[in-house]
Motif scaffolding. Structure first.
Motif, PDB file in Angstrom:
ATOM      1  N   ALA A 135      84.403 107.439  21.081  1.00 36.88           N
ATOM      2  CA  ALA A 135      83.730 108.727  20.950  1.00 36.88           C
ATOM      3  C   ALA A 135      82.400 108.552  20.231  1.00 36.88           C
ATOM      4  CB  ALA A 135      84.620 109.711  20.205  1.00 36.88           C
ATOM      5  N   ALA A 136      82.413 107.791  19.145  1.00 34.33           N
ATOM      6  CA  ALA A 136      81.182 107.589  18.377  1.00 34.33           C
ATOM      7  C   ALA A 136      80.159 106.840  19.217  1.00 34.33           C
ATOM      8  CB  ALA A 136      81.480 106.820  17.101  1.00 34.33           C
ATOM      9  N   VAL A 143      84.439 109.714  12.945  1.00 35.61           N
ATOM     10  CA  VAL A 143      83.518 109.635  14.076  1.00 35.61           C
ATOM     11  C   VAL A 143      82.087 109.734  13.570  1.00 35.61           C
ATOM     12  CG1 VAL A 143      82.778 110.749  16.216  1.00 35.61           C
ATOM     13  CG2 VAL A 143      85.198 110.568  15.681  1.00 35.61           C
ATOM     14  N   LEU A 200      90.902 113.322  16.945  1.00 37.06           N
ATOM     15  CA  LEU A 200      89.679 112.709  16.436  1.00 37.06           C
ATOM     16  C   LEU A 200      89.441 113.206  15.022  1.00 37.06           C
ATOM     17  CD1 LEU A 200      87.253 113.142  19.444  1.00 37.06           C
ATOM     18  CD2 LEU A 200      88.277 111.044  18.649  1.00 37.06           C
ATOM     19  N   ARG A 201      89.187 112.281  14.135  1.00 40.84           N
ATOM     20  CA  ARG A 201      88.851 112.709  12.780  1.00 40.84           C
ATOM     21  C   ARG A 201      87.332 112.776  12.675  1.00 40.84           C
ATOM     22  NH1 ARG A 201      92.280 108.010  10.184  1.00 40.84           N
ATOM     23  NH2 ARG A 201      91.517 107.128  12.124  1.00 40.84           N
ATOM     24  N   GLU A 237      97.115 103.012  13.586  1.00 40.57           N
ATOM     25  CA  GLU A 237      96.101 103.415  12.597  1.00 40.57           C
ATOM     26  C   GLU A 237      96.609 103.268  11.170  1.00 40.57           C
ATOM     27  OE1 GLU A 237      94.728 106.927  14.940  1.00 40.57           O
ATOM     28  OE2 GLU A 237      95.134 105.066  16.022  1.00 40.57           O
ATOM     29  N   ALA A 277      89.913 103.067  12.042  1.00 42.43           N
ATOM     30  CA  ALA A 277      89.358 103.947  13.061  1.00 42.43           C
ATOM     31  C   ALA A 277      90.081 103.672  14.378  1.00 42.43           C
ATOM     32  CB  ALA A 277      87.876 103.691  13.227  1.00 42.43           C
ATOM     33  N   SER A 278      90.495 104.731  15.078  1.00 42.58           N
ATOM     34  CA  SER A 278      91.232 104.497  16.309  1.00 42.58           C
ATOM     35  C   SER A 278      90.260 104.167  17.435  1.00 42.58           C
ATOM     36  CB  SER A 278      92.043 105.732  16.677  1.00 42.58           C
ATOM     37  OG  SER A 278      91.175 106.747  17.117  1.00 42.58           O
ATOM     38  N   GLU A 303      88.352 107.076  18.624  1.00 43.82           N
ATOM     39  CA  GLU A 303      87.254 107.455  17.724  1.00 43.82           C
ATOM     40  C   GLU A 303      86.055 106.530  17.899  1.00 43.82           C
ATOM     41  OE1 GLU A 303      90.009 109.384  14.210  1.00 43.82           O
ATOM     42  OE2 GLU A 303      89.537 107.257  14.199  1.00 43.82           O
TER      43      GLU A 303
END
Lengths: 440, 676, 259
Positions: free
Chosen positions: B250-251, B8, B3-4, C79, B243-244, B247
Motif C-alpha cells: 500500500a505504501a 503505512v 491497514l494500520r 505480524e 509491517a505487513s 501495508e
C-alpha cells in the motif's frame, strides 16, 4: 604521483592479439546478457515495424469505421424545382434519411441521435434573381465526428449538384461544352518508385537510425564499464596482464560493434517490413513506392553506421567511465543520449539538403549521408567531409576518454560516479588537497 | 487484513524521502525532459515554420512544353495577372516564373525547375457531357521534393481558379441573372461551442498524453521501490519488520502514485508554459474546453487511471529481479497500456456501450465525452468503478508477488539450464514463433496478389511445415510425442462430430458480435471473401487447399509444436489461451482475430483434453470445409438469427462435455506452480 | 512450556527446481530457545540454516511443521511474530539514502514501537552504539564498521525479546567481528533469546550456550558444547562437527541400498 602504465620509459602499445581476445570475451558475454540482446538486437529489429504496423492497422480501422457509419439526416422542405438533388441525396449510400413528422429539435443532434439537419429555403437577395435558386442550411455539431462527416457528405453532394446545374445553365445559354469545359488540368509525378521510397524513408529514417544506434550502444557502454564495477569484475580485469589501453580499446570496439549492428539491423528490418506495413495504404495510392536499398549504397550505409556508432560509443564511454553502478551509468549517459538525438529531429522537415556546412556537424552529417544514399544520390564532396569530420570527432572523443581514464581515481571509481566532483577535484581544487593524478 | 495508517504513513514518508534524495535519477527523469522536450518541439516547429516561409516566398520556376503551348501560356498569364492584383494586399501570394528550357524534364530532375507544364490533347475521357478532344495541361513534378509538390499544388489550384473565373464570366456575359457563386449556397450552423469543438480534438489525445506522463513518472518510483530494493537487499530487511505485506505494498503504491501524479503535473505545467510562450503552437481554444469544473472532474476521473497504472508498474517491478530487468519491461508495458488509451480516436464509440467495462479505455472515452460537454453520469460512475476496481485488484496481485519466494530471495531457486532438447525448445518456442510470424507476414505481403492456391501452399508447406520441421530437427525432438500423434479414445469422435457445427456457429456468432462493436466496412469483407474464394476454382480444389491442408499443417504447427513447447512452462489454461491468440494473430487481418483465436482456443483445449492432435486436425479441416460449403451454397452464416448461434453454443458445450468425460490428458501438464 | 521464547517443531521447507526436482532445504528441524540463551545453528553453506531462520522471520513459508515466537505461530500471526523479532543478516541491507538516525526512527515506527517513545529510544541506541558522530550522515557514506553498528541498532530498535543473527560476521574484519560478538553477548545478558547461525567454529564455541549441528536440512546433534564433546569424544568443535557430519553421511549411505 602516478600516471598509470607510463611509469617506465616504455611507451604503451596496442597489442592487437590481446585486444582481439578481450573483444571476443566482451562480445560473448554480451550475447549472453538478456538486457543487451533485447536492447541492441531485438528492439531494433522488431520495435519500429511493430509500432508502425499497429499504428497503420489502427488508422485503417478508424477509416473503415468512419467509412462504414451511416449519416442520419433529416431534410426539411425539399426544393420542388430540383427533384434530381433529392434523388441524389436519397441515393447516397452513406446517408440515411430520417422521416421527421414534427418540427425538428436541435437537441437531437446534440444528443447524437441525429447527425445533421438540412433545411432548404428559397434564395434571398440578389441570388433570388434566378428562378428556382435556393439556399441550404446545414445544422450539425462539430464536436461529434459523425456529425462532421454527415456535413461533409451532404456538402459534397450539393457541390456536385451545383456544378452540374451551372453546366446545364451554360448549355441553355448556348455555350458549347468545349468552351464551358475549358482547360483540363492533370498532374504527373516523374519521381521514380525508388526516389519515392527514399523520400518516405528519408522522412522517418534519420531519427530512427540515430535512436537505434544510440540505443544499441547504450547498454553495452554501461555494461562494460559501470556494470563491470558493479559485478566486481572491473578490478579482476584491471589486475590482469592486459594493458589498460588494450582493455579500453577492446571495450570501445565492442560497444561500437553493437551500435553498428543495431543501426544496420534496424535499417534492414525497416526496409523489409515497410512494404507490408504500407500495403493497405499502397493499395490506394497505387504501388508507387519501392523501398529496396540500392546495392551500391549498402557499403556507404554500413560505413555511416560504423562512423555514427564510433562517435556515440566514444561519447557514452566517457560518461559511463565514472559510474559505479548500472543505474548511475544510465543517469550519466542519458543527457548525452538525448543530445545526440536532438539534431536529427531538426532534420525531419523535408527539403533540407545535404549541404557542405551540414556535413561538418557530427551525427547530422552521417544521417544526411545515409539519407541521400537511400535515394541513390552520392554527393562526393559532402561524403568526404563527413568522413573526415566524423573521424576527427571520434578521435577527439577517444582522446578525452583516454585522458580521463588515465586517472587512477576514475579507474577505481573513486569519484562516487560524479562528473562534477571529478572536474572540481581535478581542475579546481587547491593543490594542497588535490588528489594525485596524471602528469605529462 | 487491516491497514494500520500510522505504519503505512511511516513507510510512505520513508519511500518518498528516499526517492527525492536520489538526485541523479530525479535530474535525468524529471529535469532533463523538462528542458529537452520543449527544445525538441521548439526546434522542429522552428525548422518547419522556416521551411514553410521559404516555400511561401519562393518564386517557382517552370517551363512549358508539349502541344498548345501558346494556349497554356495565355491561361498562365491570366493567372499571373489575377494573382499579381492580389499580391498588393497579400504578400504570401503564389509567385512563379517561366524559364526557357530545352530539356525540361531533365531540368526538373536536376532541381533547376520546380515543375513543368506539359500541354496535350485529351481524348474524350468522361462520357457526361460527351466531349470532343480538348486542351489539357499536365503538371509534371517530383513528389519526393517538397518544393516541387508544393509548386504543383499551388499551380493546380491557381489554374483551376482562373478557369472557373473564366467560366463564370462567360456565363454572366450570356445573361445569367446571378453570380454563379450564389447558386445553392450552403450555410452551416454549428451547434457546438468552440470550446466543445476544441474539446473533441483534446479529448482524443488527452488520455494518451497523461498516460505517457504517468507511466514514465511512475516507473521512476516503481522500479526503485521493488526491483531496486530487491537488488539492494533492503526488501528483506523490510519484510522482517512487523509491517505487513499489504501495508508495504500500500505504501509503495501510494508513493508510486504520488510521484507519478507529481511528475504528470510538472510536465503538464511545463507544456502549458511553453504553449503560453507560443513555443508549441496549439489553439487557445483548448483553454476554453477545460473549465475549472471540468478540470476537477477530469482529475477525479484520471485518479483511478493513475492508480491502475501505478499498480501495473509495481507489478512488473515486483516481477523483475533487478532494476535493470524492471526497466526492460517498461517498454512493452507502456506499449500495451497505451492501446486502450487510443479508444477515443475511434469515432463515435459512446461510453454507453461495452467499452464502459474496459479499464482505461472507458475513462478515456468518458473524458472525451465530458470535454465535448456530454455528461452521462451513471456510466461515468461505472467507468470510474471499473478502472478503480481493476487497479485495486492489480495492487492485491502485487502483494502476492511479495510472497512469491523465488522473487524475494534471489538465489534460492536458480533457473538451471534445461537438460534435454525438449526443455530448450520450450524456452525458445516464443522466439521461434515470433520469427515465423514475421517471416509469414513479410512473405505474404509479396505473395498478396498471387493465386490463393499458391498462397496457401507457400504458407502452409513452405513456411509452417518447414519451420516446424526445423524446430523438430534443431532440438532433436521426438516427433510422435511432441506432436501428440497418438490415438484418442473412440468416444471423442462423437464429440468432434457435435463440435464441428457448434464451433463454426459459435465462432461466427462471436465474430458478428465483435463486428457489431467495431464495425468492418462491407467492402473489406467482400474483398476478403473474394480473395479467399476466387473465381474459377472448383469446390473440390477449395476444400483441398483451404480445409484439408490447413487442417493438417496448421494443427501440426500450432497444436503440435507451439502447444507442446508452451505446455512445459505454463499453466494449461494459459497454454490454451496463448495458443489460441497466437493462432489468431497469425491470421493477420484484425477483424478475423476474434473468430480464429476462438477456434484456436477450442482446438488447443481439445488437444490438451484428449492428449491427441488428431481430433483437432479433423475438426479443423471439417470446420473449414463446412464454412466453404455454406458460403458456396449461399447460407449466410454471418447473418443467421441469434437462436441459431445459441444452438451452436449448446452443441459446443455438449462436445466439450464429451471430451471432459472421455479425457485422457496431454502428458506433462503443469497444473500447479512448481514453487511451493 | 511458556518459558521458551522460540519453539520450532518438525519444520520443513521443500522446493521444486527445474532440472533438480525436489530439494529438501529444511527437512524436519525441531529446537527451542529460552530467554537469555544463545542458540547456535552450526552448519556448512547450504545446510539449511538460513532457510530455517528465514522461516522463523516469516520471510519464507514453511512447507510443513510449526514454529512459535513467544506463542505466536509464524504462519498464523506473522505480524505478531515479526514485532517480537529482530532479524540481522548479511543480506538485510540498510537504505543507502537514509541517514542513520532516520533509519532507526523509520524501523522503530514500522515495527509498531509506541510513537511517543520513538525519539527517546533512537537517541538511547545512538548513544549506546556510539553512532552519535555520524548519526546525520547518509548510510551510503558510512564505512563498513559504521554500517554494521547502525544495522545492529536497527535490529533491536523496537526492543524485541527474540533476536536472530544469521551469519552476522560474514565479511567482517576481526575487530568488527569481535565487536559483533561482544554486542551479542550483551544482548544475552539483557535476557533476550538469541538464535545465531554460523559456519565459523570458534565463534559458535565461544558464544553459544547450545549448539545444533545442521546438515542437509536436519539437526544431527543439539546440546551444550561440553555435552557434544562428551558425546563425540573429540576435543575441538571442528572435529566434533566433522564427527557428526560423517555419521550423518554414513547413515544416508546405509539407507540408500535398502531403498
Amino acid at each position: 604521483m602516478t600516471n598509470l602504465d607510463s611509469n617506465g620509459p616504455t611507451k604503451q602499445r596496442l597489442a592487437w592479439n590481446q585486444i582481439v581476445t578481450l573483444y571476443r570475451y566482451e562480445l560473448r558475454s554480451a550475447l549472453r546478457e538478456r538486457a543487451i540482446v533485447i536492447n541492441s538486437i531485438l528492439i531494433p529489429i522488431f520495435l519500429y515495424p511493430l509500432i508502425m504496423w499497429v499504428a497503420f492497422s489502427g488508422i485503417m480501422l478508424v477509416k473503415w469505421h468512419s467509412d462504414s457509419t451511416q449519416s442520419r439526416v433529416v431534410v426539411q422542405d425539399w426544393p420542388r424545382e430540383h427533384p434530381e438533388l433529392r434523388n441524389r441525396i436519397t441515393r447516397e449510400k452513406r446517408i440515411t434519411l430520417i422521416e421527421e413528422t414534427n418540427r425538428f429539435d436541435p437537441r437531437e443532434i446534440s444528443a447524437a441521435r441525429l447527425d445533421a439537419l438540412v433545411l432548404f429555403e428559397p434564395a434571398s437577395g440578389s441570388a433570388s434573381n434566378l428562378p428556382g435558386n435556393f439556399q441550404v442550411g446545414i445544422t450539425f455539431d462539430s464536436s461529434k465526428d459523425r456529425s462532421v462527416a454527415a456535413r461533409e457528405r451532404l456538402e459534397s453532394v450539393i457541390n456536385d449538384y451545383r456544378r452540374e446545374w451551372l453546366a446545364r445553365e451554360a448549355r441553355k445559354r448556348e455555350i458549347s461544352p468545349e468552351e464551358w469545359a475549358g482547360i483540363h488540368i492533370d498532374s504527373k509525378n516523374v519521381a521514380t518508385k525508388r526516389q519515392m521510397g527514399g523520400f518516405v524513408l528519408g522522412m522517418m529514417l534519420p531519427i530512427l537510425f540515430v535512436v537505434m544506434v544510440a540505443a544499441g550502444t547504450f547498454y553495452p557502454a554501461i555494461d562494460c564499464t559501470a556494470g563491470e564495477r558493479e559485478r566486481n569484475t572491473w578490478e579482476t580485469l584491471m589486475s590482469s596482464g592486459a594493458s589498460r589501453v588494450n582493455v579500453i580499446v577492446a571495450k570501445y570496439l565492442y560497444v561500437t560493434t553493437f551500435g553498428t549492428m543495431a543501426g544496420i539491423l534496424n535499417l534492414l528490418a525497416f526496409a523489409v517490413t515497410l512494404k507490408p506495413i504500407f500495403a493497405p495504404l499502397l493499395k490506394e495510392a497505387g504501388t508507387m513506392l519501392n523501398f529496396t536499398v540500392l546495392p551500391q549504397s549498402i557499403p556507404l550505409i554500413a560505413t555511416g553506421a560504423v562512423l555514427l556508432a564510433g562517435f556515440v560509443s566514444a561519447g557514452m564511454m566517457i560518461f559511463a567511465a565514472f559510474a559505479r553502478t548500472f543505474k548511475e551509468g544510465q543517469a550519466m549517459i542519458m543527457p548525452f543520449y538525448l543530445i545526440v538525438m536532438l539534431p536529427p529531429i531538426f532534420l525531419q522537415t523535408p527539403g533540407i539538403q545535404f549541404s557542405v556546412p551540414l556535413s561538418c556537424v557530427p551525427v547530422v552529417n552521417v544521417t544526411m549521408m545515409i539519407r541521400s544514399a537511400l535515394t541513390g544520390e552520392f554527393p562526393m564532396l559532402q561524403i568526404a567531409i563527413t568522413f573526415v569530420a566524423s573521424v576527427l570527432a571520434i578521435a577527439l572523443c577517444i582522446r578525452i576518454a583516454a585522458y580521463i581514464l588515465k586517472f587512477e581515481e576514475v579507474m577505481i571509481g573513486n569519484y562516487n560516479g560524479s562528473l562534477k566532483r571529478f572536474l572540481r577535484e581535478r581542475f579546481l581544487a587547491k593543490p594542497g588537497r588535490s588528489m594525485k593524478g596524471a602528469h605529462d | 487484513m487491516s491497514l494500520r495508517p500510522a505504519i503505512v504513513f511511516a513507510l510512505f514518508r520513508n519511500e518518498l524521502r528516499m526517492i527525492l534524495r536520489d538526485k541523479r535519477t530525479i535530474i535525468t527523469a524529471v529535469l532533463l525532459p523538462l528542458i529537452i522536450t520543449p527544445l525538441m518541439l521548439a526546434g522542429s516547429s522552428h525548422t518547419r515554420k522556416k521551411r514553410e516561409a521559404t516555400l511561401q516566398s519562393k518564386v517557382y520556376q517552370f517551363a512549358i512544353t508539349g502541344t498548345n503551348v501558346a494556349e497554356i501560356r495565355t491561361v498562365v498569364q491570366l493567372t499571373e495577372e489575377r494573382l499579381s492584383a492580389q499580391a498588393k494586399t497579400n504578400a504570401s501570394v503564389f509567385k512563379f516564373k517561366e524559364v526557357e528550357n530545352t530539356n525540361s524534364i531533365a531540368a526538373l530532375n536536376r532541381g533547376v525547375l520546380d515543375f513543368v507544364l506539359e500541354g496535350f490533347i485529351e481524348e474524350s475521357g468522361s462520357n457526361d457531357p460527351p466531349s470532343e478532344p480538348r486542351t489539357a495541361v499536365r503538371i509534371v513534378y517530383r513528389a519526393d521534393r517538397d518544393d516541387s509538390s508544393t509548386g504543383m499544388d499551388k499551380m493546380w489550384s491557381a489554374l483551376e481558379r482562373t478557369d472557373r473565373n473564366r467560366r463564370y464570366e462567360l456565363l454572366q456575359s450570356r445573361g445569367f441573372p446571378v453570380q454563379p457563386g450564389e447558386l445553392a449556397t450552403v450555410e452551416k450552423a454549428d451547434l457546438a461551442t468552440p470550446a466543445h469543438a476544441a474539446g473533441l480534438t483534446l479529448g482524443k489525445m488527452i488520455t494518451l498524453f497523461l498516460l505517457v506522463f504517468i507511466l514514465s513518472g511512475g516507473a521512476i518510483a516503481a522500479n526503485d521501490l521493488l526491483a531496486g530494493e530487491k537488488e539492494r537487499g533492503t526488501l528483506e530487511t523490510l519484510l522482517t519488520t512487523s509491517a505487513s505485506r499489504v501495508e508495504i505494498i500500500a505504501a509503495k503504491h501510494l508513493t508510486t502514485l504520488s510521484i507519478a501524479g507529481f511528475i504528470t503535473v510538472v510536465q503538464i505545467g511545463n507544456l502549458m508554459m511553453y504553449v503560453g510562450f507560443r513555443v508549441i503552437p496549439i489553439s487557445t481554444k483548448f483553454a476554453a474546453a477545460i473549465t475549472p469544473g471540468v478540470a476537477l472532474l477530469l482529475l477525479m476521473l484520471f485518479l483511478p487511471v493513475a492508480a491502475l497504472l501505478s499498480s501495473v508498474l509495481l507489478l512488473t517491478s515486483g516481477f523483475a529481479k533487478s532494476y535493470k530487468e524492471a526497466q526492460l519491461y517498461f517498454l512493452p508495458v507502456t506499449l500495451i497500456a497505451i492501446l486502450p488509451a487510443l479508444a477515443p480516436m475511434l469515432p463515435d464509440v459512446p461510453l454507453r456501450s461495452i467499452i464502459c467495462l474496459m479499464p482505461i479505455a472507458n475513462i478515456a472515452i468518458a473524458a472525451k465525452e465530458i470535454l465535448i460537454g456530454w455528461y452521462d453520469w451513471p456510466m461515468i460512475a461505472l467507468a470510474w468503478l471499473v478502472t478503480a476496481g481493476t487497479g485495486a485488484w492489480l495492487t492485491k496481485l502485487s502483494v502476492s508477488f511479495l510472497s512469491a519466494e523465488r522473487l524475494i530471495t534471489a538465489g534460492v531457486s536458480k533457473d538451471l539450464p534445461p537438460t534435454d532438447g525438449a526443455g530448450w525448445f520450450s524456452r525458445r518456442v516464443g522466439i521461434w514463433f515470433a520469427i515465423l510470424w514475421a517471416v509469414v507476414w513479410i512473405v505474404n505481403s509479396y505473395t498478396a496478389t498471387a493465386d490463393v492456391r499458391v498462397q496457401v501452399t507457400v504458407n502452409l508447406v513452405g513456411l509452417f511445415f518447414i519451420g516446424s520441421l526445423l524446430m523438430l530437427w534443431r532440438y532433436k525432438l521426438n516427433w510422435r510425442e511432441t506432436l501428440a500423434f497418438r490415438a484418442p479414445k473412440p468416444a471423442v469422435w462423437l464429440g468432434v462430430l457435435c463440435g464441428i457445427p457448434g464451433g463454426l456457429l459459435t465462432a461466427s456468432g462471436l465474430s458478428r458480435l465483435t463486428t457489431s462493436l467495431v464495425p468492418v466496412s462491407p467492402e473489406t469483407m467482400e474483398e476478403f471473401s473474394r480473395a479467399v474464394i476466387p473465381e474459377g476454382v472448383t469446390l473440390g480444389e477449395l476444400i483441398f487447399f483451404l480445409a484439408l491442408l490447413p487442417g493438417f499443417f496448421e494443427e501440426f504447427t500450432f497444436r503440435g509444436l507451439l502447444l507442446n513447447g508452451l505446455s512445459r512452462r505454463m499453466h494449461p489454461v494459459a497454454v490454451v489461451i496463448v495458443v489460441g491468440l497466437v493462432f489468431g494473430i497469425f491470421h493477420f487481418a484484425l477483424f478475423r482475430l476474434v473468430g480464429t483465436a476462438f477456434l484456436g482456443i477450442l482446438f488447443a483445449a481439445l488437444t490438451l483434453m484428449t492428449g491427441s492432435i488428431f481430433p483437432a486436425m479433423i475438426w479443423h479441416a471439417c470446420n473449414n470445409a463446412l464454412a466453404l460449403i455454406t458460403e458456396t451454397i449461399g447460407i449466410p452464416i454471418m447473418e443467421l438469427d441469434w437462436w441459431m448461434y445459441g444452438i451452436g453454443v449448446v452443441l459446443l458445450a455438449m462436445a466439450f462435455w464429451i471430451f471432459w468425460r472421455e479425457r485422457k490428458p496431454y502428458p506433462g501438464l503443469r497444473w500447479r506452480r512448481r514453487d511451493p | 512450556m511458556t518459558e521458551f521464547s522460540v519453539r520450532v517443531q518438525d519444520l520443513r521447507k521443500i522446493y521444486y527446481e527445474e532440472g533438480r526436482g525436489e530439494v529438501r532445504a529444511v527437512d524436519g528441524i525441531s529446537f527451542e530457545c529460552r530467554p537469555g540463551e544463545i542458540f547456535g545453528l552450526l552448519g556448512a553453506n547450504g545446510a539449511g540454516k538460513t532457510t530455517t531462520l528465514r522461516m522463523l522471520a516469516t520471510i519464507l513459508k514453511p512447507t510443513s511443521g510449526a514454529a512459535y515466537v513467544l506463542q505466536h505461530e509464524v504462519t498464523k500471526e506473522p505480524e505478531a511474530v515479526r514485532r517480537n523479532l529482530g532479524f540481522y543478516s548479511a543480506t538485510t541491507a540498510l537504505y543507502p539514502r537514509l541517514t542513520a538516525r532516520e533509519t532507526l526512527d523509520f524501523f522503530a515506527r514500522i515495527n509498531g514501537y509506541p510513537a511517543d517513545r520513538v525519539r527517546e529510544r533512537v537517541e538511547k541506541l545512538i548513544a549506546r552504539f556510539g553512532i552519535t558522530e555520524y548519526a546525520n550522515a547518509r548510510v551510503d557514506r558510512l564505512s563498513q564498521g559504521m554500517k554494521q553498528k547502525v544495522s545492529i541498532a536497527r535490529t533491536v530498535v523496537h526492543d524485541p525479546p527474540v533476536l536472530i543473527f544469521d551469519e552476522p560476521t560474514v565479511g567482517l574484519d576481526v575487530l568488527n567481528a569481535l565487536e559483533m560478538q561482544k554486542v551479542i553477548a550483551e544482548f544475552r545478558a539483557e535476557g533476550k533469546a538469541i538464535l545465531f547461525s554460523t559456519h565459523i567454529m570458534s565463534e559458535a564455541e565461544k558464544l553459544c550456550d547450545r549448539i545444533a549441528i545442521v546438515h542437509r536440512g536436519r539437526i544431527h546433534a543439539c546440546d551444550t558444547f561440553e555435552n557434544l564433546r562428551a558425546a563425540s569424544g573429540k576435543r575441538y568443535l571442528e572435529d566434533i562437527f566433522v564427527h557428526f557430519i560423517e555419521r550423518a553421511n554414513e547413515a544416508v549411505a546405509l539407507e540408500k541400498p535398502s531403498a
